[in-house]
Motif scaffolding. Structure first.
Motif, PDB file in Angstrom:
ATOM      1  N   ALA A 612     -12.005  -6.417  -2.061  1.00  0.00           N
ATOM      2  CA  ALA A 612     -12.771  -6.974  -3.180  1.00  0.00           C
ATOM      3  C   ALA A 612     -12.071  -8.182  -3.775  1.00  0.00           C
ATOM      4  O   ALA A 612     -12.713  -9.053  -4.367  1.00  0.00           O
ATOM      5  N   TYR A 613     -10.766  -8.251  -3.621  1.00  0.00           N
ATOM      6  CA  TYR A 613      -9.995  -9.413  -4.081  1.00  0.00           C
ATOM      7  C   TYR A 613      -9.965 -10.488  -3.003  1.00  0.00           C
ATOM      8  O   TYR A 613     -10.315 -11.641  -3.241  1.00  0.00           O
ATOM      9  N   ALA A 614      -9.523 -10.107  -1.799  1.00  0.00           N
ATOM     10  CA  ALA A 614      -9.520 -11.012  -0.649  1.00  0.00           C
ATOM     11  C   ALA A 614      -9.444 -10.145   0.602  1.00  0.00           C
ATOM     12  O   ALA A 614      -8.513  -9.352   0.746  1.00  0.00           O
ATOM     13  N   PRO A 615     -10.398 -10.250   1.510  1.00  0.00           N
ATOM     14  CA  PRO A 615     -10.427  -9.374   2.685  1.00  0.00           C
ATOM     15  C   PRO A 615      -9.210  -9.579   3.570  1.00  0.00           C
ATOM     16  O   PRO A 615      -8.892 -10.706   3.980  1.00  0.00           O
ATOM     17  N   ARG A 616      -8.534  -8.477   3.851  1.00  0.00           N
ATOM     18  CA  ARG A 616      -7.398  -8.496   4.760  1.00  0.00           C
ATOM     19  C   ARG A 616      -7.499  -7.267   5.674  1.00  0.00           C
ATOM     20  O   ARG A 616      -8.544  -7.024   6.246  1.00  0.00           O
ATOM     21  N   ARG A 617      -6.420  -6.493   5.771  1.00  0.00           N
ATOM     22  CA  ARG A 617      -6.393  -5.363   6.697  1.00  0.00           C
ATOM     23  C   ARG A 617      -5.941  -4.097   5.976  1.00  0.00           C
ATOM     24  O   ARG A 617      -5.539  -4.135   4.813  1.00  0.00           O
ATOM     25  N   LEU A 618      -5.970  -2.989   6.697  1.00  0.00           N
ATOM     26  CA  LEU A 618      -5.610  -1.698   6.120  1.00  0.00           C
ATOM     27  C   LEU A 618      -4.235  -1.742   5.470  1.00  0.00           C
ATOM     28  O   LEU A 618      -4.038  -1.218   4.373  1.00  0.00           O
ATOM     29  N   VAL A 619      -3.256  -2.360   6.137  1.00  0.00           N
ATOM     30  CA  VAL A 619      -1.902  -2.370   5.610  1.00  0.00           C
ATOM     31  C   VAL A 619      -1.823  -3.098   4.274  1.00  0.00           C
ATOM     32  O   VAL A 619      -1.036  -2.726   3.397  1.00  0.00           O
ATOM     33  N   PHE A 620      -2.640  -4.118   4.080  1.00  0.00           N
ATOM     34  CA  PHE A 620      -2.659  -4.826   2.802  1.00  0.00           C
ATOM     35  C   PHE A 620      -3.264  -3.947   1.711  1.00  0.00           C
ATOM     36  O   PHE A 620      -2.786  -3.926   0.576  1.00  0.00           O
ATOM     37  N   ALA A 621      -4.320  -3.219   2.060  1.00  0.00           N
ATOM     38  CA  ALA A 621      -4.993  -2.371   1.074  1.00  0.00           C
ATOM     39  C   ALA A 621      -4.069  -1.269   0.571  1.00  0.00           C
ATOM     40  O   ALA A 621      -3.984  -1.016  -0.639  1.00  0.00           O
ATOM     41  N   THR A 622      -3.381  -0.596   1.484  1.00  0.00           N
ATOM     42  CA  THR A 622      -2.535   0.517   1.060  1.00  0.00           C
ATOM     43  C   THR A 622      -1.298   0.037   0.308  1.00  0.00           C
ATOM     44  O   THR A 622      -0.855   0.687  -0.646  1.00  0.00           O
ATOM     45  N   LYS A 623      -0.752  -1.086   0.715  1.00  0.00           N
ATOM     46  CA  LYS A 623       0.407  -1.637   0.002  1.00  0.00           C
ATOM     47  C   LYS A 623       0.034  -2.016  -1.424  1.00  0.00           C
ATOM     48  O   LYS A 623       0.766  -1.728  -2.375  1.00  0.00           O
ATOM     49  N   GLN A 624      -1.125  -2.675  -1.589  1.00  0.00           N
ATOM     50  CA  GLN A 624      -1.590  -3.018  -2.926  1.00  0.00           C
ATOM     51  C   GLN A 624      -1.838  -1.764  -3.754  1.00  0.00           C
ATOM     52  O   GLN A 624      -1.529  -1.725  -4.959  1.00  0.00           O
ATOM     53  N   ALA A 625      -2.398  -0.739  -3.124  1.00  0.00           N
ATOM     54  CA  ALA A 625      -2.681   0.501  -3.838  1.00  0.00           C
ATOM     55  C   ALA A 625      -1.405   1.117  -4.403  1.00  0.00           C
ATOM     56  O   ALA A 625      -1.382   1.614  -5.538  1.00  0.00           O
ATOM     57  N   ARG A 626      -0.336   1.089  -3.619  1.00  0.00           N
ATOM     58  CA  ARG A 626       0.926   1.642  -4.106  1.00  0.00           C
ATOM     59  C   ARG A 626       1.419   0.881  -5.327  1.00  0.00           C
ATOM     60  O   ARG A 626       1.822   1.494  -6.335  1.00  0.00           O
ATOM     61  N   GLU A 627       1.402  -0.439  -5.247  1.00  0.00           N
ATOM     62  CA  GLU A 627       1.915  -1.225  -6.361  1.00  0.00           C
ATOM     63  C   GLU A 627       1.073  -1.005  -7.620  1.00  0.00           C
ATOM     64  O   GLU A 627       1.610  -0.932  -8.728  1.00  0.00           O
ATOM     65  N   LEU A 628      -0.241  -0.901  -7.448  1.00  0.00           N
ATOM     66  CA  LEU A 628      -1.098  -0.661  -8.605  1.00  0.00           C
ATOM     67  C   LEU A 628      -0.859   0.735  -9.175  1.00  0.00           C
ATOM     68  O   LEU A 628      -0.753   0.911 -10.403  1.00  0.00           O
ATOM     69  N   ALA A 629      -0.767   1.730  -8.306  1.00  0.00           N
ATOM     70  CA  ALA A 629      -0.571   3.102  -8.778  1.00  0.00           C
ATOM     71  C   ALA A 629       0.726   3.246  -9.559  1.00  0.00           C
ATOM     72  O   ALA A 629       0.811   4.044 -10.504  1.00  0.00           O
ATOM     73  N   LEU A 630       1.743   2.490  -9.178  1.00  0.00           N
ATOM     74  CA  LEU A 630       3.001   2.526  -9.920  1.00  0.00           C
ATOM     75  C   LEU A 630       2.828   2.024 -11.347  1.00  0.00           C
ATOM     76  O   LEU A 630       3.581   2.410 -12.249  1.00  0.00           O
ATOM     77  N   ALA A 631       1.860   1.135 -11.539  1.00  0.00           N
ATOM     78  CA  ALA A 631       1.668   0.532 -12.856  1.00  0.00           C
ATOM     79  C   ALA A 631       0.728   1.339 -13.739  1.00  0.00           C
ATOM     80  O   ALA A 631       0.616   1.052 -14.939  1.00  0.00           O
ATOM     81  N   LEU A 632       0.036   2.313 -13.193  1.00  0.00           N
ATOM     82  CA  LEU A 632      -0.940   3.072 -13.979  1.00  0.00           C
ATOM     83  C   LEU A 632      -0.252   4.061 -14.904  1.00  0.00           C
ATOM     84  O   LEU A 632       0.759   4.668 -14.536  1.00  0.00           O
TER      85      LEU A 632
END
Length: 632
Positions: A612-632
């Protein structure tokens, strides 16, 4: 169970103190294996002043000569020894740049001619390996493994393809083994009888002129000669080349443990313990090859990257809880091609175990995740595991997003396993999931979450080509999702590739397996420029076997009935491809960010993640998810 060397792609034992801590923490998370062959250490090169070594692992001084070798390896050994885990150190001079037996090329994709060692240089290397063995012993590790495979200098001496010497270090197998056996004797002498000495051996070479499994030059004869030397305690058997089909890091395009029977042939011929590694994807696969008598021990690398608790979960009778590796080789490819840091596509925590950052939060928040694709699922799972109350809305009738469609391509079955694991994980974590619910700003506002995460994914991108709206033009998404083959594609299908990774090649593979004659047109000089040599060879081999025609450096400029005009991107010359029955667009995606934009205009704070931000690949999605989850 053996963990073969691989953590160097995760974090460097030889880098900063923080990198070394991450490296040691990675192995500490995985000591349930009992044996970690966990140090990839390069031997010093013997170079004339000013010469710049190239290739995999190019080194000047090597790792054994570094002032921190004893400290770093000693700390790792102490960590692993706390629960009785054995540590061995692999001694490598890989890349063969510039050293080899002869000035001969080892394959078709690297054309730098190496330097043929003199006798004096051979003597120098024997002493250098002995010094490295002394360092291993002083550091407190339990032994050494000599890298005799995968374009190592020593494989160049072993191989009839690359060793054309006429002195005592060439000729028959005994001559070609003379240098490696001298090194093994020196290592044994330097470490003494109480430490382990092993050999990493390629079961066959993947190039005409190299050795196979049988015959006077084959892997079985090599194994017997190594055993007869009396210097070797075990053989670690692998498969693949540094560039081919398969590579020595086999991709998803190959069956699990496909070559283990070759290791079994070696095991029948020698009394030494034999380790097999090569796409051992699960404990069940490991048990099967052990039961078949193909090895005495099993090496697993990427499966243990994907889930560091793999063995403890198996021992507890919970194999369904093991996070599956999908075999896409992002763990290695993104570093060597894109220069981005290590990350595992399915386990974003891999390599960060020493950070201990995922402690449970004491303050529970109410989180709304919108979108059930890879980014949304991973964010929801991580947030719930941290103690938050998580609700996930998915517009479709099932979770998975584009990954569920991609799983229909040949050799993508592991993606289904991964999605099934994610669904079980979300259920266990207590995520409240609602499918068939398309979110709008009013509904999000009414839900009144403490935090909103927009993971609405992306839709197929349509390039600006004349005739792209004709009825015989389809998207890759629609073709892959066409389980009942209702789309009539005809005989000749032209695939337009405007995606630098695997997707267009997988779409072409999918169409070829369905019996179509396929032409793949890509504007780049080579197909899949973001694919590393550790995966590209396998998919190209499949496409060639399927009769797919690749046309490089061309872009379609117009589509008509039965005809596509393409322009060479460098010369500008336009040519016609005739008798085209249908066109399939594999041209990436565009973000579906409208909901996030509307939330912002309403003053509703929300994070946006994944495609939804910029289409990439599975590895980008999960890495971003980790960084966001750390901030929640």
């Amino acid at each position: 169970m053996v963990l073969p060397p691989h953590a160097h792609v995760v974090s460097s034992l030889w880098g900063t103190d923080a990198e070394a801590e991450r490296h040691i923490g990675y192995w500490a998370e995985r000591t349930s294996a009992g044996w970690v062959d966990g140090v990839s250490a390069h031997v010093r090169n013997n170079l004339i002043p000013g010469f710049e070594p190239t290739g995999v692992g190019a080194q000047y001084d090597g790792h054994f000569r570094q002032p921190y070798f004893l400290d770093r390896v000693g700390r790792l050994a102490d960590t692993l020894h706390q629960d009785g885990t054995i540590l061995t150190v692999q001694m490598i001079l890989q890349g063969g740049m510039p050293h080899a037996a002869s000035s001969t090329l080892s394959g078709p994709v690297v054309n730098q001619v190496p330097h043929a060692l003199t006798r004096e240089e051979i003597d120098w290397f024997v002493a250098e390996y002995a010094h490295g063995a002394q360092q291993i012993a002083l550091a407190g590790a339990d032994g050494a493994e000599v890298h005799l495979n995968h374009d190592d200098m020593l494989e160049y001496f072993l191989s009839p393809l690359t060793n054309h010497r006429t002195d005592e270090y060439g000729g028959d197998l005994a001559g070609r083994l003379h240098f490696p056996l001298r090194i093994l004797a020196a290592i044994r002498g330097a470490m003494g009888p109480d430490r382990i000495v092993g050999v990493r051996l390629n079961l066959r070479e993947e190039e005409p002129g190299g050795y196979g499994i049988d015959g006077p030059d084959g892997a079985i004869a090599i194994a017997r000669a190594l055993e007869a030397s009396g210097h070797v305690d075990y053989l670690s058997c692998a498969i693949g080349s540094p560039w081919g089909n398969p590579s020595y890091i086999q991709s998803q395009h190959h069956r699990p443990a496909e070559w283990s029977a070759l290791a079994g042939r070696v095991k029948e011929a020698v009394s030494l313990p034999v380790v097999y590694t090569g796409r051992v994807t699960s404990p069940a696969v490991a048990e099967e090859l052990l039961a078949a008598g193909h090895a005495d021990a099993v090496g697993m690398a990427r499966a243990m990257i994907a889930d560091g608790k793999l063995l403890t979960k198996a021992q507890a009778g919970r194999p369904e809880d093991i996070r599956p590796c999908v075999g896409g080789n992002e763990c290695i490819s993104r570093r060597v091609v894109e220069g981005t840091p290590f990350s595992c596509a399915v386990n974003p925590e891999a390599g960060k175990e020493a950070d201990r950052s995922f402690a449970t939060r004491t303050a529970t928040r109410r989180i709304l995740v919108i979108g059930g694709g890879p980014a949304g699922m991973e964010t929801a799972g991580l947030a719930a595991e941290r103690g938050h109350q998580v609700t996930l809305w998915e517009a479709g009738h099932s979770l998975g997003g584009q990954l569920r469609i991609a799983a229909n391509a040949p050799c993508h079955e592991d993606y289904r396993s991964y999605l099934a694991w994610q669904e079980r994980r979300l259920a266990t974590a207590g995520v409240e999931i609602t499918t068939g619910q398309r979110a709008d700003a009013q509904g999000v506002e009414a839900f009144s979450a403490d935090h909103v995460v927009v993971a609405t994914g992306a839709s197929a991108r349509t390039p600006d080509i004349s005739g792209v709206d004709l009825p015989h033009v389809h998207t890759a998404y629609s073709v892959l999702a066409d389980d009942e083959q209702r789309i009539a594609l005809g005989e000749h299908v032209l695939v337009v590739a405007q995606d630098d990774h695997l997707a267009p090649l997988s779409v072409a593979d999918f169409l070829a397996t369905r019996g179509h004659r396929v032409t793949l047109v890509h504007g780049t000089a080579a197909p899949g420029p973001l694919l590393s040599r550790y995966i590209l060879g396998s998919i190209l081999a499949r496409l060639d076997a399927g009769g797919v025609t690749l046309r490089a450096s061309e872009q379609p400029v117009s589509i008509e009935d039965g005809r596509v005009a393409v322009r060479h991107v460098y010369s500008g010359t336009t040519r016609a491809i005739e008798r085209v029955d249908s066109v399939v667009l594999s041209c990436g995606a565009v973000p579906e960010s409208a909901l996030h934009d509307e939330l912002r205009t309403r003053g509703i704070a929300a994070d946006i993640i994944g495609d939804a931000y910029a289409p990439r690949r599975l590895v980008f999605a999960t890495k971003q998810a980790r960084e966001l989850a750390l901030a929640l």
